[in-house]
Write a protein that holds these residues in place. Structure first.
Motif, PDB file in Angstrom:
ATOM      1  N   TYR A 105       6.262  -8.198  -3.864  1.00 32.42           N
ATOM      2  CA  TYR A 105       6.754  -7.137  -4.383  1.00 32.42           C
ATOM      3  C   TYR A 105       6.048  -5.850  -3.833  1.00 32.42           C
ATOM      4  O   TYR A 105       6.151  -4.749  -4.203  1.00 32.42           O
ATOM      5  N   THR A 124      11.010  -7.438  -2.454  1.00 31.79           N
ATOM      6  CA  THR A 124      11.487  -6.278  -3.325  1.00 31.79           C
ATOM      7  C   THR A 124      10.800  -5.059  -2.693  1.00 31.79           C
ATOM      8  O   THR A 124      11.480  -3.848  -2.784  1.00 31.79           O
ATOM      9  N   HIS A 125       9.840  -5.104  -1.899  1.00 33.23           N
ATOM     10  CA  HIS A 125       9.037  -4.122  -1.132  1.00 33.23           C
ATOM     11  C   HIS A 125       9.776  -3.957   0.291  1.00 33.23           C
ATOM     12  O   HIS A 125       9.846  -4.998   0.778  1.00 33.23           O
ATOM     13  N   MET A 269      11.424   3.873  -4.186  1.00 31.75           N
ATOM     14  CA  MET A 269      11.137   2.740  -5.107  1.00 31.75           C
ATOM     15  C   MET A 269      11.623   2.791  -6.516  1.00 31.75           C
ATOM     16  O   MET A 269      11.284   1.987  -7.413  1.00 31.75           O
ATOM     17  N   LEU A 316       9.208  -2.459  -8.165  1.00 32.78           N
ATOM     18  CA  LEU A 316       9.410  -3.521  -7.196  1.00 32.78           C
ATOM     19  C   LEU A 316       8.802  -4.666  -7.796  1.00 32.78           C
ATOM     20  O   LEU A 316       9.490  -5.887  -7.803  1.00 32.78           O
TER      21      LEU A 316
END
Ligand SMILES: CC1(C)CO[C@@H](CC(=O)O)CN1
Length: 431
Positions: A105, A124-125, A269, A316
């Motif tokens: 993340y 997710t980053h 984000m 994230l």
């Protein structure tokens, strides 16, 4: 009825001395998501998800020992969450030996987009390379086909520049010079002037950015004939803070003058449409206030601002837990057809690991960080945002969707000299 508990490991950078300061809010964000997915009766019905976590301090060695402790102490874990590029590199390189997926993340290093080294990594980053197609799009929009690159000699920027060079080659954009420095940018900046660089992409951490900007001031590499691309995730007033502490011998006024007009790119984000309901039922604004509440209760000093910039990656971590819950749900349904469940997973069971991989790989849902979906290398697919510093504050200029090659432009850009600076010295032939 399926009953039982599902366990995953969580490796969080609770003290960021070694690197990324903003990771502390990721654990509270993940715990909010855990509560939310466990409250859903239509998800993992009959099972409860648990996260067993420990602090990596954003250090790879400590992160590795946290991972071994999670794996060698019951209960058995089904997957690992991790943050910081250095920790994710170490954890993801090893996790495949236990058939464990790793969901990062908070890892931006382009080196992680390598299925050969990291066959079970998803993040997710977004990778730092997500900025590059946006930079190219802007160069094409403003007619710049001759640029320079100034970078700090750090792995994340070296691999980002390699990706940028490939994009430039494909787009017919000439790189007149690529200067790099370890910590003192003086010579590199001087060389930019020598090469008559006018459009310069700068890749460095924020402390180095302040040193660069003061050198830019001294060499007068700013104003109506220059365009700088900086990274957009520094804190808003980064160019006028910590000057004494870091021995910058330019005044705040001089730094502001040199910074005026620069462009920035960054990955989005937070879901931009702040009243759009996401999979959790919350909008990204709802999430923001719920997270602030959780942080206050946990004793974080929310420094007066509605949302401290230092915690920009929290969505994230929240969405990473949702991605896990949805993938486990999908895997459960598939396993049930053959009378199995995730309770049958063991560290040597590649079959179930492949099912979990497939389920994550086909993820697609609207999270608080926007649409959550992964590329074939497990990279987060994300939108980017373009801003410009005018009159000492950042103005949103637009957004870019790389997948759709769609630039949303707000026509707010302003140039110091009143027109778009050229990418080279323009010789006007007197008639
Ligand atoms: C945008 C940023 C600050 C890039 O570094 C990430 C941390 C890392 O890649 O180690 C966190 N998010």
């Amino acid at each position: 009825r399926r009953d039982g508990d599902l366990h995953i490991g969580g490796i969080f950078p609770m003290e960021g001395e070694g690197g990324w300061q903003g990771g502390q809010a990721c654990k509270p964000a993940a715990e909010l998501a855990l509560a939310d997915v466990n409250a859903r009766s239509d998800l993992l019905s009959g099972f409860k998800l648990y996260i067993h976590s420990n602090d990596s301090k954003c250090e790879p060695g400590l992160g590795a020992s946290v991972m071994y402790n999670l794996l060698y102490n019951p209960p058995q874990k089904l997957l690992l969450l991790a943050g910081c590029s250095t920790v994710c590199t170490t954890v993801a390189e090893a996790a495949k030996m236990w058939n464990l997926m790793v969901l990062c993340y908070g890892a931006s290093s382009p080196a992680l987009s390598d299925r050969a080294r990291f066959p079970t990594l998803f993040r997710t980053h977004p990778s730092a390379t997500v900025h590059n197609p946006t930079r190219i799009k802007l160069m094409q929009k403003f007619g710049w086909s001759r640029i320079a690159i100034l970078q700090q000699a750090e792995e994340v920027f070296i691999s980002t520049v390699e990706d940028l060079e490939a994009h430039c080659k494909k787009s017919g954009i000439e790189i007149v010079t690529r200067q790099s420095f370890l910590s003192d940018p003086a010579d590199a900046v001087r060389n930019l002037r020598r090469q008559d660089a006018r459009v310069i992409v700068g890749l460095f951490y924020v402390v180095a950015a302040r040193r660069v900007l003061c050198e830019v001031y001294k060499h007068r590499l700013y104003g109506k004939s220059y365009v700088w691309f900086f990274i957009g995730w520094y804190e808003d007033n980064w160019f006028e803070t910590n000057l004494e502490k870091e021995g910058i011998d330019c005044s705040p006024e001089q730094m502001r003058e040199a910074a005026e007009g620069h462009l920035t790119t960054e990955a989005l984000m937070w879901n931009q449409n702040s009243n759009q309901t996401t999979i959790s039922g919350m909008t990204s604004e709802d999430f923001r206030s719920r997270l602030n509440e959780a942080l206050r209760e946990a004793g974080y000093d929310i420094d007066g601002e509605r949302y401290p910039e230092g915690y920009q990656e929290a969505p994230l971590a929240y969405d990473a837990v949702w991605a896990v819950a949805l993938a486990f749900n999908k895997t459960m349904e598939k396993l049930e057809k053959s009378g199995l469940s995730l309770k049958n997973f063991t560290y040597t069971n590649k079959k179930i690991a492949d099912d979990i991989y497939e389920a994550i790989n086909s993820t697609s849902f609207l999270g608080v960080s926007g649409l959550v979906a992964f590329s074939s290398q497990g990279d987060r697919i994300a939108l980017t945002q373009i801003e410009q510093l005018t009159d000492n504050h950042y103005v949103k200029l637009g957004y870019y969707d790389t997948q759709a090659d769609n630039l949303t432009w707000l026509e707010r850009e302003r140039w110091v000299g009143g027109k778009v600076p050229p990418d080279r010295t323009v010789v006007v032939n007197e008639l």
